[in-house]
Design a protein around this motif. Structure first.
Motif, mmCIF file in Angstrom:
data_model
loop_
_atom_site.group_PDB
_atom_site.id
_atom_site.type_symbol
_atom_site.label_atom_id
_atom_site.label_comp_id
_atom_site.label_asym_id
_atom_site.label_seq_id
_atom_site.Cartn_x
_atom_site.Cartn_y
_atom_site.Cartn_z
ATOM 1 N N TRP A 127 -25.665 -41.475 12.332
ATOM 2 C CA TRP A 127 -26.788 -42.215 12.918
ATOM 3 C C TRP A 127 -26.656 -43.707 12.629
ATOM 4 O O TRP A 127 -26.839 -44.537 13.518
ATOM 5 C CB TRP A 127 -28.113 -41.697 12.350
ATOM 6 C CG TRP A 127 -29.269 -42.554 12.740
ATOM 7 C CD1 TRP A 127 -30.044 -42.432 13.852
ATOM 8 C CD2 TRP A 127 -29.777 -43.708 12.039
ATOM 9 N NE1 TRP A 127 -30.990 -43.422 13.897
ATOM 10 C CE2 TRP A 127 -30.848 -44.222 12.795
ATOM 11 C CE3 TRP A 127 -29.422 -44.336 10.850
ATOM 12 C CZ2 TRP A 127 -31.572 -45.343 12.394
ATOM 13 C CZ3 TRP A 127 -30.135 -45.462 10.450
ATOM 14 C CH2 TRP A 127 -31.199 -45.951 11.220
ATOM 15 N N LEU A 128 -26.337 -44.059 11.366
ATOM 16 C CA LEU A 128 -26.202 -45.465 10.997
ATOM 17 C C LEU A 128 -25.103 -46.138 11.802
ATOM 18 O O LEU A 128 -25.285 -47.250 12.321
ATOM 19 C CB LEU A 128 -25.907 -45.587 9.499
ATOM 20 C CG LEU A 128 -25.710 -47.012 8.973
ATOM 21 C CD1 LEU A 128 -27.000 -47.822 9.094
ATOM 22 C CD2 LEU A 128 -25.243 -47.000 7.520
ATOM 23 N N LEU A 129 -23.973 -45.454 11.947
ATOM 24 C CA LEU A 129 -22.855 -46.029 12.697
ATOM 25 C C LEU A 129 -23.234 -46.235 14.166
ATOM 26 O O LEU A 129 -22.987 -47.300 14.736
ATOM 27 C CB LEU A 129 -21.628 -45.120 12.600
ATOM 28 C CG LEU A 129 -20.319 -45.749 13.097
ATOM 29 C CD1 LEU A 129 -19.809 -46.761 12.070
ATOM 30 C CD2 LEU A 129 -19.262 -44.680 13.339
ATOM 31 N N LEU A 130 -23.873 -45.229 14.775
ATOM 32 C CA LEU A 130 -24.273 -45.343 16.180
ATOM 33 C C LEU A 130 -25.301 -46.452 16.370
ATOM 34 O O LEU A 130 -25.243 -47.217 17.341
ATOM 35 C CB LEU A 130 -24.844 -44.016 16.679
ATOM 36 C CG LEU A 130 -23.871 -42.845 16.791
ATOM 37 C CD1 LEU A 130 -24.616 -41.582 17.216
ATOM 38 C CD2 LEU A 130 -22.747 -43.150 17.769
ATOM 39 N N ASP A 131 -26.242 -46.551 15.444
ATOM 40 C CA ASP A 131 -27.286 -47.560 15.545
ATOM 41 C C ASP A 131 -26.693 -48.969 15.463
ATOM 42 O O ASP A 131 -27.071 -49.858 16.234
ATOM 43 C CB ASP A 131 -28.314 -47.355 14.435
ATOM 44 C CG ASP A 131 -29.547 -48.227 14.618
ATOM 45 O OD1 ASP A 131 -30.207 -48.085 15.654
ATOM 46 O OD2 ASP A 131 -29.830 -49.051 13.730
ATOM 47 N N LEU A 132 -25.750 -49.168 14.541
ATOM 48 C CA LEU A 132 -25.120 -50.483 14.408
ATOM 49 C C LEU A 132 -24.230 -50.797 15.605
ATOM 50 O O LEU A 132 -24.181 -51.946 16.059
ATOM 51 C CB LEU A 132 -24.309 -50.540 13.108
ATOM 52 C CG LEU A 132 -25.126 -50.583 11.805
ATOM 53 C CD1 LEU A 132 -24.211 -50.497 10.591
ATOM 54 C CD2 LEU A 132 -25.987 -51.842 11.730
#
Length: 370
Positions: free
Chosen positions: A337-342
């Motif tokens: 999720w963090l990677l996709l959000d960034l």
């Protein structure tokens, strides 16, 4: 440290590649930059100005006294802050007490500039750690998709490469997220440590400084004395911590070879600036601490709840089909999720929509073959 200077000079300048979030940036851009500006201001006044002015009736030693008092520190008498000016005392914190046990030395005065510099570095350390651990990963993943001048074929290759990477590494980004979460925790611990460090630096007078200021200015005695036009209102916590006038005992051999003692009055000119700086910092640290705690709590819910992760992505990237996000979030973890959000924050939203659609399609096809 050079980046702190750069940020202090250009607050509006942010990195093109975003690898963190707004509250985290408040620590290393706004707070560290502001502390560095305060460091420059205090250092300038201390070096170029007259930080300590002392009076003496003996013209022979008038030049030596300020240097002597600067080295040995001046002092105040705490109980004298609660006496009336000018009926009982001439200046707040100064009376005729000669007992050294009742003195409070202003030991911090010469070191404020150093403390401000140390604080600026402390607020930048979590950022430095995260930037080191992150290693330019986000910039590498998104740089091709941010260049609108790339030929169509090259852009398609970058798109396909990122899509394949996300499919193959789904579930493998928890360590990446854990390092960022750790840096957020370090930022919070730094704020807490700042209060205890400054409390030691200011001889136990800082940790509840803001609370005492609020209590003082909302007290009945303050409003009563203020109505009477009192020049000095007793017990002002700002003057107790940052006195304008202090004393210094200067000893020297006189003409008769006996030790002569002079009770010298000194003006602490820098405390007019120090007071404003550290009042602001106390309240700002409280606000920043609350914002950081809220950010960490939100991260906690994002870690334990895939529904929360799904909702935040849907709210932020409204162009993406909710079904695509659902496939990715259900199969992935907080790190994904963090990677996709960034990634979504660093590339065009239309490109991100197409990327999510392509990755979700490949993921669905992959699980069908299992």
């Amino acid at each position: 440290m050079f980046e702190i200077i750069e940020r202090a000079c250009t607050f509006s300048e942010f990195e093109k590649t975003k690898i963190d979030y707004a509250i985290f940036r408040l620590h290393y851009i706004f707070t560290a930059g502001l502390l560095f500006i305060f460091f420059v201001i205090v250092t300038t006044f201390q070096v170029a100005g007259n930080p300590l002015a002392c009076e003496s009736s003996d013209e022979k030693i008038i030049d030596a006294i300020p240097t002597y008092c600067w080295i040995h520190s001046t002092f105040v008498i705490p109980k004298a802050f609660y006496k009336d000016v000018p009926e009982e005392i001439a200046h707040p914190g100064i009376d005729s007490t000669q007992n050294p046990k009742k003195f409070r030395y202003i030991t911090y005065y010469q070191w404020v500039y150093f403390m401000l510099f140390f604080q600026a570095v402390s607020f930048y350390i979590p950022r430095w750690l995260w930037k080191t651990w992150e290693g330019g990963k986000m910039k590498t993943l998104t740089k091709g998709l941010n260049n609108s001048l790339l030929p169509g074929q090259k852009l398609d290759e970058e798109f396909e490469a990122l899509s394949r990477y996300l499919v193959k590494t789904l579930g493998a980004h928890d360590a990446y997220a854990a390092k960022y979460y750790l840096c957020e925790l370090l930022s919070l611990l730094n704020i807490v440590a700042q209060f205890f460090l400054l409390d030691i630096f200011f001889s136990g007078q800082y940790i509840d400084f803001g609370v005492r200021i609020i209590e003082f200015y909302t007290s009945e005695s303050y409003h009563r004395q203020n109505k009477n036009g009192t020049y000095y209102i007793k017990g002002n916590p700002m003057l107790i911590l940052f006195p304008r006038v202090s004393k210094c005992i200067y000893r020297a051999f006189g003409s008769t070879s006996l030790i002569e003692v002079q009770d010298v009055i000194c003006i602490l000119t820098l405390n007019v600036i120090n007071e404003k700086i550290y009042i602001f910092l106390w309240f700002w640290f409280v606000i920043l601490g609350i914002l950081t705690v809220m950010s960490i709590i939100i991260d906690f819910f994002l870690i334990i709840s895939w529904c929360t992760r799904l909702w935040t992505l849907q709210a932020r990237f409204y162009l993406v089909d909710n079904k695509d996000f659902r496939v990715l979030v259900r199969k992935g973890s907080f790190g994904d999720w963090l990677l996709l959000d960034l990634i979504g924050r660093n590339i065009n939203h239309v490109v991100f929509r197409n990327l999510m659609s392509d990755v979700a399609s490949k993921m669905t096809e992959y699980y069908r073959k299992l």
